[in-house]
Enzyme design. Structure first.
Site, PDB file in Angstrom:
ATOM      1  N   ASN A 179     -61.103 -31.842  87.115  1.00 50.79           N
ATOM      2  CA  ASN A 179     -61.314 -30.500  86.791  1.00 50.79           C
ATOM      3  C   ASN A 179     -61.091 -29.852  87.738  1.00 50.79           C
ATOM      4  OD1 ASN A 179     -62.299 -28.224  85.530  1.00 50.79           O
ATOM      5  ND2 ASN A 179     -64.252 -28.810  86.184  1.00 50.79           N
ATOM      6  N   TRP A 180     -59.816 -29.139  87.961  1.00 54.27           N
ATOM      7  CA  TRP A 180     -59.447 -28.145  88.960  1.00 54.27           C
ATOM      8  C   TRP A 180     -60.265 -26.882  89.406  1.00 54.27           C
ATOM      9  CZ3 TRP A 180     -53.287 -28.356  89.739  1.00 54.27           C
ATOM     10  CH2 TRP A 180     -52.977 -29.692  89.621  1.00 54.27           C
ATOM     11  N   LYS A 181     -60.996 -26.577  88.307  1.00 58.54           N
ATOM     12  CA  LYS A 181     -61.643 -25.323  88.213  1.00 58.54           C
ATOM     13  C   LYS A 181     -61.022 -24.189  88.565  1.00 58.54           C
ATOM     14  CE  LYS A 181     -65.624 -28.072  89.697  1.00 58.54           C
ATOM     15  NZ  LYS A 181     -66.985 -27.939  89.692  1.00 58.54           N
ATOM     16  N   HIS A 229     -68.418 -26.931  80.160  1.00 61.41           N
ATOM     17  CA  HIS A 229     -68.877 -27.250  81.293  1.00 61.41           C
ATOM     18  C   HIS A 229     -70.056 -26.485  81.814  1.00 61.41           C
ATOM     19  CE1 HIS A 229     -68.681 -27.820  85.723  1.00 61.41           C
ATOM     20  NE2 HIS A 229     -67.762 -28.824  85.388  1.00 61.41           N
ATOM     21  N   GLU A 251     -70.794 -24.775  84.367  1.00 61.49           N
ATOM     22  CA  GLU A 251     -70.172 -23.588  85.032  1.00 61.49           C
ATOM     23  C   GLU A 251     -70.186 -22.708  83.653  1.00 61.49           C
ATOM     24  OE1 GLU A 251     -67.251 -25.057  87.555  1.00 61.49           O
ATOM     25  OE2 GLU A 251     -68.983 -25.991  88.745  1.00 61.49           O
ATOM     26  N   GLU A 299     -72.575 -35.083  83.229  1.00 57.79           N
ATOM     27  CA  GLU A 299     -72.761 -34.127  84.288  1.00 57.79           C
ATOM     28  C   GLU A 299     -74.100 -33.551  84.464  1.00 57.79           C
ATOM     29  OE1 GLU A 299     -68.558 -33.429  85.463  1.00 57.79           O
ATOM     30  OE2 GLU A 299     -69.312 -31.501  84.646  1.00 57.79           O
ATOM     31  N   GLY A 333     -70.794 -30.297  92.306  1.00 59.75           N
ATOM     32  CA  GLY A 333     -70.468 -29.292  93.475  1.00 59.75           C
ATOM     33  C   GLY A 333     -71.516 -29.236  94.466  1.00 59.75           C
ATOM     34  N   SER A 391     -70.092 -34.804  91.937  1.00 63.67           N
ATOM     35  CA  SER A 391     -69.735 -35.341  92.955  1.00 63.67           C
ATOM     36  C   SER A 391     -69.505 -36.445  93.313  1.00 63.67           C
ATOM     37  CB  SER A 391     -71.204 -34.993  93.990  1.00 63.67           C
ATOM     38  OG  SER A 391     -71.540 -33.489  93.984  1.00 63.67           O
TER      39      SER A 391
HETATM   40  C1  PEP Z   1     -66.951 -30.879  87.691  1.00 60.80           C
HETATM   41  O1  PEP Z   1     -66.425 -29.710  87.959  1.00 60.80           O
HETATM   42  O2  PEP Z   1     -67.066 -31.387  86.409  1.00 60.80           O
HETATM   43  C2  PEP Z   1     -67.650 -31.633  88.628  1.00 60.80           C
HETATM   44  C3  PEP Z   1     -68.069 -32.882  88.543  1.00 60.80           C
HETATM   45  O3  PEP Z   1     -67.388 -31.241  89.997  1.00 60.80           O
HETATM   46  P1  PEP Z   1     -67.667 -32.046  91.443  1.00 60.80           P
HETATM   47  O4  PEP Z   1     -67.163 -33.446  91.402  1.00 60.80           O
HETATM   48  O5  PEP Z   1     -67.205 -31.223  92.409  1.00 60.80           O
HETATM   49  O6  PEP Z   1     -69.081 -32.090  91.606  1.00 60.80           O
END
Ligand code: PEP
Length: 258
Positions: free
Chosen positions: A13-15, A100, A102, A172, A178, A218
């Site tokens: 997931n490049w965001k 997600h 976010e 998640e 993050g 993470s």
């Molecule tokens: C994500 O954006 O879905 C995610 C898990 O981010 P990160 O791996 O940076 O925690």
């Protein structure tokens, strides 16, 4: 639980990262590294809308699939700033991240809109990656399972057993995204197993066994193998570590070997 009943899926997931030239450069680096995963582990890059066409072209003929990071539930109309499922499939996008944390946290996404987006994606032939997860204080209040069960029931409301086999669930925990704080492999397994049990109650055991459940939060090159060794953790949704080809590949190889 038999992991061979379902597909292992590692999705980046490049965001909100990467311009088009940068996207092409990263995908060009990833492609040869993950080529050996073909037929074994599904490898996906979920990229910003502006990169989708570039990403589809850069990965044509390879085993890397492309996903979007959101989709609107209406087919067209006065929804300024939104993108429909048909717009995504028309350019060759196969997956889409929905709900997600976010999006839920910063953009008012609710379980109702997650459900609508999921159904619209499925109707258009997209495979949704539906994200669920508890906040830190919900975990501390010991209501993780209630929160997850509610999200699963609402997000998948009115999704048929046939259709849910095309849905990927990403567990998640919001406190792990993050932040550098990863759920332990046992914590990830516990909630992924609970998600599967919830799916079995809504549908049936065979349907639940067919659904890929990822862990995200993470996940990185150093902890992926342990997380992916768990029997209900079928893959990963990777944020930060998906922006470095070598790290992303290490996670893919952990899934190949797991
Ligand atoms: C994500 O954006 O879905 C995610 C898990 O981010 P990160 O791996 O940076 O925690």
């Amino acid at each position: 639980m038999n992991k061979s009943l379902r597909k292992a899926i590692i999705a980046g997931n490049w965001k909100m990262n990467k311009t088009r030239p940068e996207a092409k450069e990263l995908l060009d680096a990833i492609k040869p590294l993950v080529a050996n995963a073909e037929g074994n582990v599904e490898v996906i890059a979920c990229v910003p809308y502006t990169n989708l066409e570039t990403a589809v072209a850069a990965t044509a003929g390879t085993n890397v699939k492309i996903g979007a990071e959101n989709v609107h539930f209406e087919k067209s109309g006065a929804f300024t700033g939104e993108i429909s499922a048909d717009m995504l499939t028309e350019i060759g996008v196969e997956y889409v991240v929905i709900g997600h944390s976010e999006r839920r946290q910063y953009f008012g996404e609710t379980d109702e809109t997650v459900n609508k987006r999921t159904k619209a994606a499925l109707a258009a032939g997209l495979k949704p990656i539906v994200c669920v997860g508890e906040l830190l204080w919900e975990r501390e209040c010991n209501i993780t399972e209630e929160v997850i069960a509610r999200q699963i029931k609402l997000d998948l409301y009115d999704v048929s057993a046939d259709d849910v086999k095309n849905v990927v669930i990403a567990y998640e925990p919001v406190w792990a995204i993050g932040t550098g704080k990863t759920a332990t492999a046992d914590q990830a397994e516990e909630v992924c197993a609970f998600i599967r049990a919830t799916l079995a109650k809504i549908y049936d055991v065979a349907t639940a066994d067919a659904v890929t459940i990822q862990y995200g939060g993470s996940m990185h090159a150093g902890n992926a193998a342990e997380l992916l060794s768990k029997s209900n953790v079928d893959g990963g949704l990777i944020g930060g570590a998906s922006l470095k080809a070598a790290d992303f590949n290490t996670i893919v190889q952990a899934a190949v070997n797991g």
